[in-house]
Design a protein around this motif. Structure first.
Motif, mmCIF file in Angstrom:
data_model
loop_
_atom_site.group_PDB
_atom_site.id
_atom_site.type_symbol
_atom_site.label_atom_id
_atom_site.label_comp_id
_atom_site.label_asym_id
_atom_site.label_seq_id
_atom_site.Cartn_x
_atom_site.Cartn_y
_atom_site.Cartn_z
ATOM 1 N N SER A 71 -16.223 -7.460 -0.211
ATOM 2 C CA SER A 71 -15.108 -7.592 0.658
ATOM 3 C C SER A 71 -13.842 -8.278 0.547
ATOM 4 O O SER A 71 -12.572 -7.993 0.543
ATOM 5 N N ARG A 72 -14.157 -9.739 0.185
ATOM 6 C CA ARG A 72 -13.087 -10.863 0.101
ATOM 7 C C ARG A 72 -12.508 -10.447 -1.054
ATOM 8 O O ARG A 72 -11.192 -10.559 -1.337
ATOM 9 N N VAL A 73 -13.273 -9.969 -2.273
ATOM 10 C CA VAL A 73 -12.752 -9.699 -3.658
ATOM 11 C C VAL A 73 -11.610 -8.395 -3.423
ATOM 12 O O VAL A 73 -10.652 -8.438 -3.982
ATOM 13 N N MET A 74 -12.115 -7.477 -2.723
ATOM 14 C CA MET A 74 -11.187 -6.266 -2.416
ATOM 15 C C MET A 74 -10.023 -6.630 -1.653
ATOM 16 O O MET A 74 -8.963 -5.815 -2.181
ATOM 17 N N LEU A 75 -10.325 -7.425 -0.722
ATOM 18 C CA LEU A 75 -8.948 -7.720 -0.029
ATOM 19 C C LEU A 75 -7.945 -8.416 -0.759
ATOM 20 O O LEU A 75 -6.727 -8.151 -0.564
ATOM 21 N N THR A 76 -8.421 -9.455 -1.830
ATOM 22 C CA THR A 76 -7.598 -10.057 -2.389
ATOM 23 C C THR A 76 -6.847 -9.163 -3.474
ATOM 24 O O THR A 76 -5.506 -9.370 -3.654
ATOM 25 N N TRP A 78 -4.802 -0.040 1.831
ATOM 26 C CA TRP A 78 -5.188 -0.695 2.777
ATOM 27 C C TRP A 78 -6.450 -0.036 3.480
ATOM 28 O O TRP A 78 -7.623 -0.554 3.701
ATOM 29 N N VAL A 79 -6.312 1.170 3.730
ATOM 30 C CA VAL A 79 -7.358 1.971 4.486
ATOM 31 C C VAL A 79 -8.607 2.212 3.601
ATOM 32 O O VAL A 79 -9.856 2.067 3.881
ATOM 33 N N SER A 80 -8.365 2.440 2.339
ATOM 34 C CA SER A 80 -9.501 2.325 1.323
ATOM 35 C C SER A 80 -10.358 1.082 1.081
ATOM 36 O O SER A 80 -11.477 1.165 1.349
ATOM 37 N N MET A 81 -9.777 0.042 1.167
ATOM 38 C CA MET A 81 -10.490 -1.402 1.503
ATOM 39 C C MET A 81 -11.323 -1.330 2.742
ATOM 40 O O MET A 81 -12.326 -1.722 2.832
ATOM 41 N N LEU A 82 -10.508 -0.922 4.040
ATOM 42 C CA LEU A 82 -11.491 -1.080 5.224
ATOM 43 C C LEU A 82 -12.486 0.105 5.206
ATOM 44 O O LEU A 82 -13.255 0.178 5.869
ATOM 45 N N MET A 83 -12.195 1.162 4.541
ATOM 46 C CA MET A 83 -13.364 2.226 4.591
ATOM 47 C C MET A 83 -14.727 1.671 3.892
ATOM 48 O O MET A 83 -15.853 1.826 4.325
ATOM 49 N N LEU A 84 -14.413 1.043 2.815
ATOM 50 C CA LEU A 84 -15.323 0.345 2.192
ATOM 51 C C LEU A 84 -16.262 -0.557 3.030
ATOM 52 O O LEU A 84 -17.535 -1.038 3.189
ATOM 53 N N ASN A 85 -15.372 -1.477 3.510
ATOM 54 C CA ASN A 85 -15.923 -2.458 4.503
ATOM 55 C C ASN A 85 -16.573 -2.001 5.787
ATOM 56 O O ASN A 85 -17.659 -2.551 6.142
ATOM 57 N N SER A 86 -16.213 -0.838 6.236
ATOM 58 C CA SER A 86 -16.775 0.077 7.300
ATOM 59 C C SER A 86 -18.050 0.488 7.190
ATOM 60 O O SER A 86 -18.886 0.929 7.959
ATOM 61 N N SER A 87 -18.420 0.987 5.866
ATOM 62 C CA SER A 87 -19.395 1.651 5.404
ATOM 63 C C SER A 87 -20.704 0.955 5.034
ATOM 64 O O SER A 87 -21.494 1.046 3.886
ATOM 65 N N MET A 130 -13.670 -8.250 11.556
ATOM 66 C CA MET A 130 -12.717 -8.308 10.600
ATOM 67 C C MET A 130 -12.072 -6.998 10.295
ATOM 68 O O MET A 130 -10.885 -6.792 10.117
ATOM 69 N N VAL A 131 -12.812 -5.934 10.448
ATOM 70 C CA VAL A 131 -12.353 -4.534 10.001
ATOM 71 C C VAL A 131 -11.330 -4.216 11.351
ATOM 72 O O VAL A 131 -10.220 -3.832 11.242
ATOM 73 N N ASN A 132 -11.464 -4.635 12.510
ATOM 74 C CA ASN A 132 -10.576 -4.469 13.761
ATOM 75 C C ASN A 132 -9.523 -5.367 13.656
ATOM 76 O O ASN A 132 -8.435 -4.695 13.800
ATOM 77 N N ILE A 133 -9.623 -6.454 13.196
ATOM 78 C CA ILE A 133 -8.497 -7.163 13.005
ATOM 79 C C ILE A 133 -7.499 -6.674 12.042
ATOM 80 O O ILE A 133 -6.327 -6.821 12.168
ATOM 81 N N LEU A 134 -8.091 -6.248 10.712
ATOM 82 C CA LEU A 134 -7.061 -5.817 9.796
ATOM 83 C C LEU A 134 -6.667 -4.526 10.069
ATOM 84 O O LEU A 134 -5.703 -3.837 9.378
ATOM 85 N N HIS A 135 -6.869 -3.690 11.322
ATOM 86 C CA HIS A 135 -6.380 -2.631 11.861
ATOM 87 C C HIS A 135 -5.344 -2.918 12.685
ATOM 88 O O HIS A 135 -4.255 -2.276 12.754
ATOM 89 N N ILE A 136 -5.687 -4.040 13.514
ATOM 90 C CA ILE A 136 -4.866 -4.274 14.703
ATOM 91 C C ILE A 136 -3.350 -5.119 14.222
ATOM 92 O O ILE A 136 -2.382 -4.743 14.530
#
Length: 439
Positions: free
Chosen positions: A18-23, A63-72, A417-423
């Motif tokens: 998740s950190r690699v994907m975010l970077t 952005w949403v693809s990264m959060l999709m993977l983090n939420s699944s 972190m998923v919520n924060i990156l949406h908010i």
């Protein structure tokens, strides 16, 4: 492409992905921002182009693809098909990026329709209930049936202009209203417009969290993007827009009323997406610069807020094994941080300040009322019902005593972190209004 895909799949299979994907996502965003500093359209080659509209939607997709993977987490870590899941998300992301950048009308049609395949795979392989087969059938039949008239209209366009360039043949218009309506129908079903929306609630309810997030945040915007790109082709558009405007106005109020009576949280958010898409269609129907800018702003705002709400509904389902609004209570006593996230995204969904949704609704309301003053009453009803179901959902989940049928005692804080990156983008993207207004 294979050389890039395989290392990325290996990265996603790692718990530290998740950190690699975010970077990686942030670096790609910085590079894309450098390309879009001029604000003008840039032709990368004969097939690809780039402008601020493409820029904003590609950023949203990344952005949403990264959060999709983090939420699944369950789909990735607790399943033997984790690599297939990651590959499906990557394939869908590549198709979406190609759809937002392509200048070839045939390639646009192929990528527009090909995005249906990974979405069907997500629903069929990782859906929750056996009814996912029916939901997939609804999704396929609605989109494929509407896409055939779109293909015929594009074939006529190619035969008449002897060109495949979508954005360089502005002098040509489709000769009659039938071809214009045929091209418009596929995009209206994709959005979807009221009366063609029956596939959306079924697909959302049966889809995994990644499928719901990508449907609400990106795939619905693909229909809006198609309308905005091909609007110059339509003849007698004002005659068509009056009918579509009326249907969408009625649909915005009707679906908002339906949301108040929804017992399922996922279904409620799905119907709220139909209501917000109806507002976008009304804004585009005004054929004004304010309507265009408001629709673009609403696309981004709704994409982030609805994606965040679906992610939190999935967290509630994984913890309490229920999506019932009546059974899920007492979250504030268990996790105040999660309760605060529910409050922020629920108020953003009803366009409360300082969210980007408020700015979008102000711009759209001004353009719609200038087009038809009689729509003021309809907009007032829609906003009142939207506030009612958004606050009702929040109070039902967070207040009261925990129900014995559900168990919020083990609510995880790992997905904060998923919520924060949406908010954060929802509350700060209004600063990019000059870039949005120049699309």
């Amino acid at each position: 492409m294979l050389k890039l895909t395989l290392p990325l799949m290996m990265t996603l299979s790692n718990p530290k992905w998740s950190r690699v994907m975010l970077t990686l996502t942030i670096l790609i965003m910085i590079n894309i921002t450098n390309l879009s500093q001029t604000g003008a359209m840039t032709m990368l080659n004969e097939l690809m182009m780039f402008d601020n509209m493409s820029f904003m939607l590609i950023l949203l997709s990344l952005w949403v693809s990264m959060l999709m993977l983090n939420s699944s987490n369950k789909s990735i870590y607790l399943s033997t098909t984790n690599k297939t899941f990651s590959l499906t998300i990557i394939l869908l992301l590549l198709l979406l990026i190609m759809s937002f950048m392509v200048n070839n009308i045939l390639m646009f049609y192929i990528s527009f329709e090909a995005s249906l395949i990974p979405t069907l795979i997500l629903i069929l392989m990782w859906g929750y209930q056996p009814e996912r087969l029916q939901a997939s059938l609804y999704l396929m039949l609605y989109t494929i049936s509407a896409s055939l008239p779109l293909l015929l209209s594009m074939m006529y366009f190619m035969q008449y202009t002897k060109s495949l360039h979508l954005l360089t043949s502005h002098k040509m218009m489709l000769p009659n209203i039938l071809l214009s309506a045929s091209m418009m129908l596929a995009f209206l079903v994709k959005m979807p417009m009221y009366l063609t929306h029956l596939w959306l609630p079924k697909a959302h309810v049966e889809a995994p969290v990644a499928g719901s997030m990508v449907l609400a945040s990106i795939l619905l915007k693909l229909g809006t993007y198609g309308i905005m790109r091909t609007m110059f082709l339509w003849s007698n558009y004002m005659n068509i827009s009056t009918i579509i405007f009326s249907i969408s106005a009625w649909g915005a109020v009707s679906t908002a009323v339906i949301c108040i009576r929804q017992p399922d949280m996922k279904s409620l958010i799905a119907y709220s997406s139909v209501s917000h898409m109806a507002l976008i269609i009304m804004g585009l129907g005004t054929m004004t610069e304010w309507g265009w800018m408001g629709s673009m702003t609403m696309m981004l705002a709704h994409g982030l807020s609805s994606s965040g709400l679906f992610a939190m509904v999935n967290m509630a389902y994984e913890t309490a094994n229920s999506r019932s609004v009546m059974l899920s209570k007492g979250l504030m006593m268990v996790s105040p941080i999660m309760s605060a996230s529910w409050f922020i995204l629920s108020t953003a969904n009803m366009a409360a300040p300082p969210s980007m949704n408020l700015l979008a609704e102000i711009i759209l309301t001004m353009s719609i009322i200038s087009f038809s003053s009689s729509s003021m009453f309809i907009l007032s009803l829609m906003m009142m019902f939207t506030a009612a179901y958004s606050l009702g959902l929040y109070t039902a989940i967070t207040h009261g005593s925990p129900n014995s049928a559900t168990n919020f005692s083990s609510w995880p804080n790992s997905n904060n972190m998923v919520n924060i990156l949406h908010i954060i983008p929802t509350m700060t993207l209004f600063l990019l209004l000059p870039m949005i207004s120049s699309t």
